[in-house]
Scaffold this motif. Sequence first.
Motif, PDB file in Angstrom:
ATOM      1  N   UNK A   1      27.803 -83.092  53.234  1.00  0.00           N
ATOM      2  CA  UNK A   1      28.306 -84.453  53.158  1.00  0.00           C
ATOM      3  C   UNK A   1      27.296 -85.399  53.805  1.00  0.00           C
ATOM      4  N   UNK A   2      26.927 -86.500  53.131  1.00  0.00           N
ATOM      5  CA  UNK A   2      25.953 -87.428  53.720  1.00  0.00           C
ATOM      6  C   UNK A   2      26.540 -88.159  54.922  1.00  0.00           C
ATOM      7  N   UNK A  22      38.506 -91.573  54.862  1.00  0.00           N
ATOM      8  CA  UNK A  22      39.654 -90.930  54.223  1.00  0.00           C
ATOM      9  C   UNK A  22      39.237 -89.920  53.167  1.00  0.00           C
ATOM     10  N   UNK A  23      38.024 -90.085  52.647  1.00  0.00           N
ATOM     11  CA  UNK A  23      37.514 -89.168  51.631  1.00  0.00           C
ATOM     12  C   UNK A  23      36.616 -88.086  52.217  1.00  0.00           C
ATOM     13  N   UNK A  24      36.590 -87.988  53.526  1.00  0.00           N
ATOM     14  CA  UNK A  24      35.887 -86.901  54.176  1.00  0.00           C
ATOM     15  C   UNK A  24      34.456 -87.164  54.545  1.00  0.00           C
ATOM     16  N   UNK A  25      33.978 -88.388  54.367  1.00  0.00           N
ATOM     17  CA  UNK A  25      32.593 -88.699  54.729  1.00  0.00           C
ATOM     18  C   UNK A  25      32.457 -88.884  56.239  1.00  0.00           C
ATOM     19  N   UNK A  26      31.284 -88.578  56.740  1.00  0.00           N
ATOM     20  CA  UNK A  26      30.970 -88.801  58.154  1.00  0.00           C
ATOM     21  C   UNK A  26      30.400 -90.208  58.287  1.00  0.00           C
ATOM     22  N   UNK A  27      31.109 -91.037  59.021  1.00  0.00           N
ATOM     23  CA  UNK A  27      30.775 -92.463  59.076  1.00  0.00           C
ATOM     24  C   UNK A  27      30.681 -92.911  60.529  1.00  0.00           C
ATOM     25  N   UNK A 139      21.909 -91.059  56.022  1.00  0.00           N
ATOM     26  CA  UNK A 139      21.488 -91.000  54.621  1.00  0.00           C
ATOM     27  C   UNK A 139      21.613 -92.358  53.933  1.00  0.00           C
ATOM     28  N   UNK A 140      22.574 -93.165  54.378  1.00  0.00           N
ATOM     29  CA  UNK A 140      22.794 -94.495  53.803  1.00  0.00           C
ATOM     30  C   UNK A 140      23.185 -95.438  54.918  1.00  0.00           C
ATOM     31  N   UNK A 141      22.556 -96.620  54.944  1.00  0.00           N
ATOM     32  CA  UNK A 141      22.918 -97.667  55.886  1.00  0.00           C
ATOM     33  C   UNK A 141      23.388 -98.880  55.099  1.00  0.00           C
ATOM     34  N   UNK A 317      31.607-100.623  46.433  1.00  0.00           N
ATOM     35  CA  UNK A 317      30.661 -99.722  47.095  1.00  0.00           C
ATOM     36  C   UNK A 317      31.286 -98.354  47.334  1.00  0.00           C
ATOM     37  N   UNK A 318      32.571 -98.332  47.687  1.00  0.00           N
ATOM     38  CA  UNK A 318      33.252 -97.057  47.877  1.00  0.00           C
ATOM     39  C   UNK A 318      33.242 -96.250  46.578  1.00  0.00           C
ATOM     40  N   UNK A 319      33.553 -96.904  45.467  1.00  0.00           N
ATOM     41  CA  UNK A 319      33.552 -96.212  44.178  1.00  0.00           C
ATOM     42  C   UNK A 319      32.152 -95.728  43.821  1.00  0.00           C
ATOM     43  N   UNK A 320      31.132 -96.547  44.083  1.00  0.00           N
ATOM     44  CA  UNK A 320      29.759 -96.162  43.756  1.00  0.00           C
ATOM     45  C   UNK A 320      29.326 -94.937  44.560  1.00  0.00           C
ATOM     46  N   UNK A 321      29.693 -94.902  45.838  1.00  0.00           N
ATOM     47  CA  UNK A 321      29.338 -93.753  46.681  1.00  0.00           C
ATOM     48  C   UNK A 321      30.058 -92.502  46.201  1.00  0.00           C
ATOM     49  N   UNK A 322      31.327 -92.635  45.851  1.00  0.00           N
ATOM     50  CA  UNK A 322      32.104 -91.488  45.392  1.00  0.00           C
ATOM     51  C   UNK A 322      31.571 -90.951  44.064  1.00  0.00           C
ATOM     52  N   UNK A 323      31.103 -91.846  43.206  1.00  0.00           N
ATOM     53  CA  UNK A 323      30.624 -91.423  41.884  1.00  0.00           C
ATOM     54  C   UNK A 323      29.174 -90.947  41.892  1.00  0.00           C
ATOM     55  N   UNK A 324      28.513 -91.100  43.000  1.00  0.00           N
ATOM     56  CA  UNK A 324      27.081 -90.779  43.080  1.00  0.00           C
ATOM     57  C   UNK A 324      26.801 -89.291  42.877  1.00  0.00           C
ATOM     58  N   UNK A 325      27.744 -88.445  43.294  1.00  0.00           N
ATOM     59  CA  UNK A 325      27.487 -87.008  43.198  1.00  0.00           C
ATOM     60  C   UNK A 325      26.380 -86.597  44.149  1.00  0.00           C
ATOM     61  N   UNK A 326      25.399 -85.854  43.621  1.00  0.00           N
ATOM     62  CA  UNK A 326      24.285 -85.395  44.453  1.00  0.00           C
ATOM     63  C   UNK A 326      23.064 -86.302  44.348  1.00  0.00           C
ATOM     64  N   UNK A 327      23.213 -87.457  43.702  1.00  0.00           N
ATOM     65  CA  UNK A 327      22.070 -88.352  43.543  1.00  0.00           C
ATOM     66  C   UNK A 327      21.635 -88.960  44.859  1.00  0.00           C
TER      67      UNK A 327
END
Length: 412
Positions: A1-2, A22-27, A139-141, A317-327
């Motif tokens: 997880x990024x 809520x979707x399990x990302x480390x923030x 990984x993302x700021x 942005x939340x949708x874009x991150x979720x749809x990114x997959x492994x990109x």
Amino acid sequence: MPQILVVGAGQSGLQLALGLQARGHRVTVVTDRSAERIRSGRVLSTQVMFDSARAHERALGLAHWDAEAPAVGGIGVSVADPGGGRALDWLGRLSAPAHSVDQRIKMAHWLEEFATRGGEVRVGAVTAEDLDALSAGYDLTVVAAGRGGLGGLFARDAARSTHDAPRRALAVAYVHGLAPRPEHPFPAVACNLVPGVGELFVIPTLTLTGPADILFLEGVPGGPLDVFDGVTDPGQHLELTRELMKRYLPWEWERARGAELTDAGGTLAGRFPPTVRHPVAVLPSGRPVLGMADVVVANDPITGQGANSAAKAAACYLAAIEERGDGPFDRAFMEAAFERFWDYARHVVRWTDAMLAPPPEHVREILGAAAGLPEVADRFANGFDDPADLAEWFLDPEGAAAYLDAARARRG
């Protein structure tokens, strides 16, 4: 997880952080103020959240004040005449209620909620120089705060920015004791327009001390409402607001005569140029960072879209991150995420620019027609929730003429 860093603890930053969490990302969230400092400080904004923006909060389980905040059922429009009366006065109904919650309540609670759920919160000012070192561990700021010079990292987009100077001087007072508008059968935002001078918006809200109202003046720079620079005493701020209401908007002054400030932090004044910025900034190390919400699209609040746009930016942005997959989280990803938001925000920018200018003939006709055609008043009111709809008629002379003809025919 990024691992994702969000700089800023406002509507967009915290909504995104809580959604990712809520979707399990480390923030990690970085903010210049703790929850307690936010709660005990000066008001941060005016805000009216319309239904489609509130839906994003509801989807994340963040709409905690639905039972407490006044249910705003409409938008009232009054246009002052030179004699101190109203040339126009009408009320449009919203299809679903809007809410205004003092961001001191909301942001303090959300920040504590993020930490309680296990999120990391770092409190401290971040300069542009600090950000380069800090972002190395993520990984993302995402930059959702323009204070401390961070907004300056993002270059102005001249092709999308209409203005390079402030178009209004802003003055806000949160008050208790405002008498209701007798002609409004339910809580509504009152939009009072004084041609050539500015505007007064009266917004039912929930603040730290319960239900209240916001008196929000927007003055044409250099004009008679542009008098709050250097006013630091909250009581003086309110009295000056009342004096201006008495002179230009006596019907609003009458109901504000007994009003008192909600608290010592209940006033705010300032100005800024409406600006669209490029969404990606490159730090000295070569790492790109992504700007969000008013860091990259800052509209004048005349159309009440700041918090709404922030909520929708966070959702995009939340949708874009979720749809990114492994990109990768590279420039292409960042620009695509922003363009997803811009597809909505461009309508807000166009509408706000139009409202800051003297109204053209077709807009004057619309405002006049709304006084006798509830359908037109209601459609205008719901444009605050869906600004894209305004492009089809309010911002287009031919579309306006066709729509008004059809509305009159339906009225009979």
